[in-house]
Design a protein around this motif. Structure first.
Motif, PDB file in Angstrom:
ATOM      1  N   VAL A 320       1.014  -1.346   0.334  1.00  0.00           N
ATOM      2  CA  VAL A 320       0.122  -0.352   0.067  1.00  0.00           C
ATOM      3  C   VAL A 320       0.710   1.108   0.089  1.00  0.00           C
ATOM      4  CG1 VAL A 320      -2.213   1.317   1.574  1.00  0.00           C
ATOM      5  CG2 VAL A 320      -1.863  -1.360   1.711  1.00  0.00           C
ATOM      6  N   THR A 321       2.079   1.232   0.925  1.00  0.00           N
ATOM      7  CA  THR A 321       2.954   2.453   0.519  1.00  0.00           C
ATOM      8  C   THR A 321       3.056   2.520  -0.030  1.00  0.00           C
ATOM      9  OG1 THR A 321       3.388   2.025   3.173  1.00  0.00           O
ATOM     10  CG2 THR A 321       4.891   3.262   2.216  1.00  0.00           C
ATOM     11  N   SER A 322       4.108   1.979  -1.144  1.00  0.00           N
ATOM     12  CA  SER A 322       4.108   1.866  -2.544  1.00  0.00           C
ATOM     13  C   SER A 322       3.892   2.087  -3.447  1.00  0.00           C
ATOM     14  CB  SER A 322       5.356  -0.268  -2.738  1.00  0.00           C
ATOM     15  OG  SER A 322       4.705  -0.532  -3.168  1.00  0.00           O
ATOM     16  N   MET A 323       2.093   1.819  -3.642  1.00  0.00           N
ATOM     17  CA  MET A 323       1.114   2.495  -4.823  1.00  0.00           C
ATOM     18  C   MET A 323       1.036   3.814  -4.025  1.00  0.00           C
ATOM     19  SD  MET A 323      -1.592  -0.352  -5.192  1.00  0.00           S
ATOM     20  CE  MET A 323      -1.463  -1.172  -3.915  1.00  0.00           C
ATOM     21  N   VAL A 324       0.874   4.080  -2.981  1.00  0.00           N
ATOM     22  CA  VAL A 324       1.510   5.542  -2.860  1.00  0.00           C
ATOM     23  C   VAL A 324       2.033   6.749  -3.073  1.00  0.00           C
ATOM     24  CG1 VAL A 324       1.069   7.404  -0.914  1.00  0.00           C
ATOM     25  CG2 VAL A 324      -0.544   4.993  -0.738  1.00  0.00           C
ATOM     26  N   ILE A 325       3.446   5.879  -2.724  1.00  0.00           N
ATOM     27  CA  ILE A 325       4.641   6.752  -3.085  1.00  0.00           C
ATOM     28  C   ILE A 325       4.872   6.769  -4.875  1.00  0.00           C
ATOM     29  CG2 ILE A 325       7.064   6.630  -3.556  1.00  0.00           C
ATOM     30  CD1 ILE A 325       6.971   5.340  -0.380  1.00  0.00           C
ATOM     31  N   TYR A 326       4.140   5.631  -5.280  1.00  0.00           N
ATOM     32  CA  TYR A 326       4.016   5.642  -6.725  1.00  0.00           C
ATOM     33  C   TYR A 326       2.890   6.518  -7.473  1.00  0.00           C
ATOM     34  CZ  TYR A 326       5.272   3.150 -11.558  1.00  0.00           C
ATOM     35  OH  TYR A 326       5.568   3.553 -13.083  1.00  0.00           O
ATOM     36  N   MET A 327       2.020   6.622  -7.033  1.00  0.00           N
ATOM     37  CA  MET A 327       0.973   7.901  -7.241  1.00  0.00           C
ATOM     38  C   MET A 327       2.074   8.594  -6.842  1.00  0.00           C
ATOM     39  SD  MET A 327      -0.900   6.807  -8.831  1.00  0.00           S
ATOM     40  CE  MET A 327      -1.949   7.519  -9.497  1.00  0.00           C
TER      41      MET A 327
END
Lengths: 476, 102
Positions: A320-327
């Protein structure tokens, strides 16, 4: 819960809503020549909203239907930043190409309000209503150039597919309500844990939900509208669509699937795997032969969504963290690329990639910014995109999904080819015209912000990651 | 006495009719009407689930009211875009608008 309704949690959303009406009313009292001031007024409102969001409290209210947490806050920042950059980029564009500029800014703000409510929704009703507020405003915005045939076509296509997808989604929601007896995300997950086996109807409901939200994300096989709408819509709207609308769809997906459908993870992980793989391959391969920069970016954004969806395979805090950072990385890089396209279009009036020949001589700043944004989209260090991809892929590897990571890396190499063909046009081809291109100050500031975001997140990732990491805590 | 299954079958059929119309209709107004059918099939679900499964709570009925409202807002915007299309293209046939292709 003595006071079930605590309005102070909603201050950022309510403020932006009120400000939107202020903008619409101020539009009545503004003469045609001073309409750009409405744009500056919207910018002020958005900046105040960003400050309010950062300093707002956290908690749940409206009987658990509205939840302000770090996850919602990080997405709010993405929405507000993309709205700020979009409004800043549209001031010059709107003056030249649009009638009814006040409504234009008003609709962008309405859409942002919808997305902000969406990221805090903890209830399928709030989620649905706010998603529709965001999308219906975007239908109007994409058809905003009334005399432009392409814009009308874009609006029509976006409307038909968008409305159909929301009908599919609401049918899925109704089935979930029928099977669990609740629309609260939390209660749904409790009921799901009690169920021993999932009925086929429930699997159908999951498929309907994924289908409906994938339309908003423009993930394959629900991407058909995306290139056409991106090409036809006014370019600032395209920039907004490509980032904010996708981030909204993603926020809704994460809320629904990690918050409430987690017990059924075995059912939905294969679906996301298939969608991610198809999006990466189709987006990157079809982008190669595009000759319009907006279409190229459209297919590239389809591919980018494929990478983000890899995060659903991880099923962990890291994912989940990586999805937010990617966005976040995608926000700065993709809007930045569109800002350059807008700056170029304002002067030249063309979106063809061949028209970019010799841009490095005509405007070194625009050319180098474009290259940096494109490199970030590929995921080359030290740009932000690298950090995003690194974390996404390591989350998938932790769970043993090696083949999809290999596929993602291979398709990234393909994407390097078409992104660099744009750079090749700008640096190694000479155009017919050598005159300098000047950029308006607001647009230059917007490009500089996007540049700063792209490079800073890439060079100092740890501070961003520690800020965002609390976002995923709500789900695990 | 109809049970919840009857209503589920009805709404399923209605949804399929709407989806079929969406895919086969060429007239933009017809497409709009098909989408309305799909929304209404979800409404039937909400109301019947509300009546048979959670009769003490009104969640489903309230949800249906919101869906009706949003469907109306969507139809208003949709009709405006259809009018725009008629002014620009002189047709309301969705097959005619294909300037952009990959």
């Amino acid at each position: 819960m003595n006071i079930p309704i605590d309005l102070s949690l909603l201050y950022p959303e309510l403020f932006l809503l009120v400000w939107t009406f202020v903008v619409l009313v101020a539009d009545f009292f503004t003469s045609e020549d001073s309409k750009p001031n409405i744009g500056y007024l919207s910018l002020i409102g958005l900046i105040i909203t960003a400050i309010l969001s950062l300093s707002s409290k956290q908690g749940t209210t409206f009987y658990g239907a509205f939840r302000a947490d770090t996850f919602g806050l990080s997405f709010n920042i993405i929405f507000i930043f993309s709205a700020i950059l979009t409004v800043a980029s549209s001031i010059e564009f709107a003056k030249k190409n649009l009638k009814h500029q006040g409504e234009f800014y008003g609709l962008i703000l309405f859409s942002t309000v919808g997305m902000m409510f969406l990221s805090a929704a903890d209830d399928l009703l709030i989620l649905y209503v706010s998603l529709e507020l965001a999308t219906i405003s975007l239908f109007i915005l994409s058809a905003f150039m009334k005399r432009d045939l392409k814009s009308t076509e874009a609006g029509m296509k976006y409307f038909i597919l968008g409305a159909a997808s929301s009908a599919i989604m609401i049918y899925g929601i109704s089935l979930i309500y029928g099977m669990t007896g609740s629309i609260s995300l939390h209660i749904i997950s409790l009921r799901l844990e009690e169920m021993l086996t999932l009925s086929p109807l429930f699997v159908l409901a999951i498929i309907f939900l994924i289908a409906g939200l994938s339309f908003k994300l423009a993930a394959v096989p629900f991407h058909m509208w995306c290139p056409d709408v991106y090409e036809g819509a006014p370019t600032p709207v395209t920039a907004y669509l490509s980032v904010a609308s996708k981030a909204a769809g993603l926020a809704a997906l994460i809320r629904i699937f990690y918050d409430s459908l987690q017990p059924a993870a075995a059912q939905w992980i294969p679906l996301f795997m298939a969608i991610a793989a198809m999006a990466m391959v189709l987006g990157n391969v079809v982008a190669i032969k595009q000759h319009n920069i907006k279409r190229l970016l459209a297919y590239s954004s389809i591919a980018q969504i494929g990478y983000v969806l890899v995060g659903f395979l991880g099923d962990s805090e890291l994912a989940v963290t990586s999805m937010v950072i990617y966005m976040l990385a995608y926000l700065f890089a993709n809007i930045g690329a569109f800002l350059v396209v807008i700056a170029f279009y304002n002067k030249i009036g063309s979106d063809e990639i061949t028209a970019y020949a010799g841009l490095s001589k005509r405007s070194p700043f625009l050319a180098i910014s474009m290259v940096i944004f494109l490199l970030s989209l590929v995921g080359i260090p030290p740009m932000a995109g690298f950090i995003g991809k690194f974390y996404l892929f390591s989350a998938a590897i932790q769970k043993g999904y090696y083949w999809i990571v290999v596929l993602a890396v291979l398709t990234s190499v393909v994407s390097l080819y078409y992104y660099m063909s744009v750079a090749y046009q700008m640096y190694f081809k000479t155009g017919d015209d050598d005159s300098k291109i000047s950029i308006e100050p607001t647009l230059a500031v917007a490009v500089a912000i996007a540049l700063a975001g792209t490079i800073l997140i890439g060079v100092f990732p740890s501070s961003v990651i520690s800020a965002v990491f609390g976002a995923s805590r709500a789900f695990f | 006495m109809p049970t919840v299954d009857h209503y589920l079958v009805l709404s399923g059929l209605l949804f399929c009719i709407g989806a079929f119309g969406l895919l086969t209709r060429r007239n933009a107004i017809g497409v709009l009407m098909s989408i309305e059918l799909m929304f209404n099939s979800a409404n039937i679900n909400f109301i019947s689930f509300s009546k048979f499964l959670t009769p003490q709570a009104l969640t489903g009925q309230a949800f249906a009211v919101f869906v009706i409202t949003i469907a109306a807002a969507e139809a208003a915007v949709g009709l405006a875009i259809v009018v725009l299309m008629y002014r620009n293209f002189d047709v309301v046939d969705v097959d005619y608008i294909d300037f952009m292709r990959w």
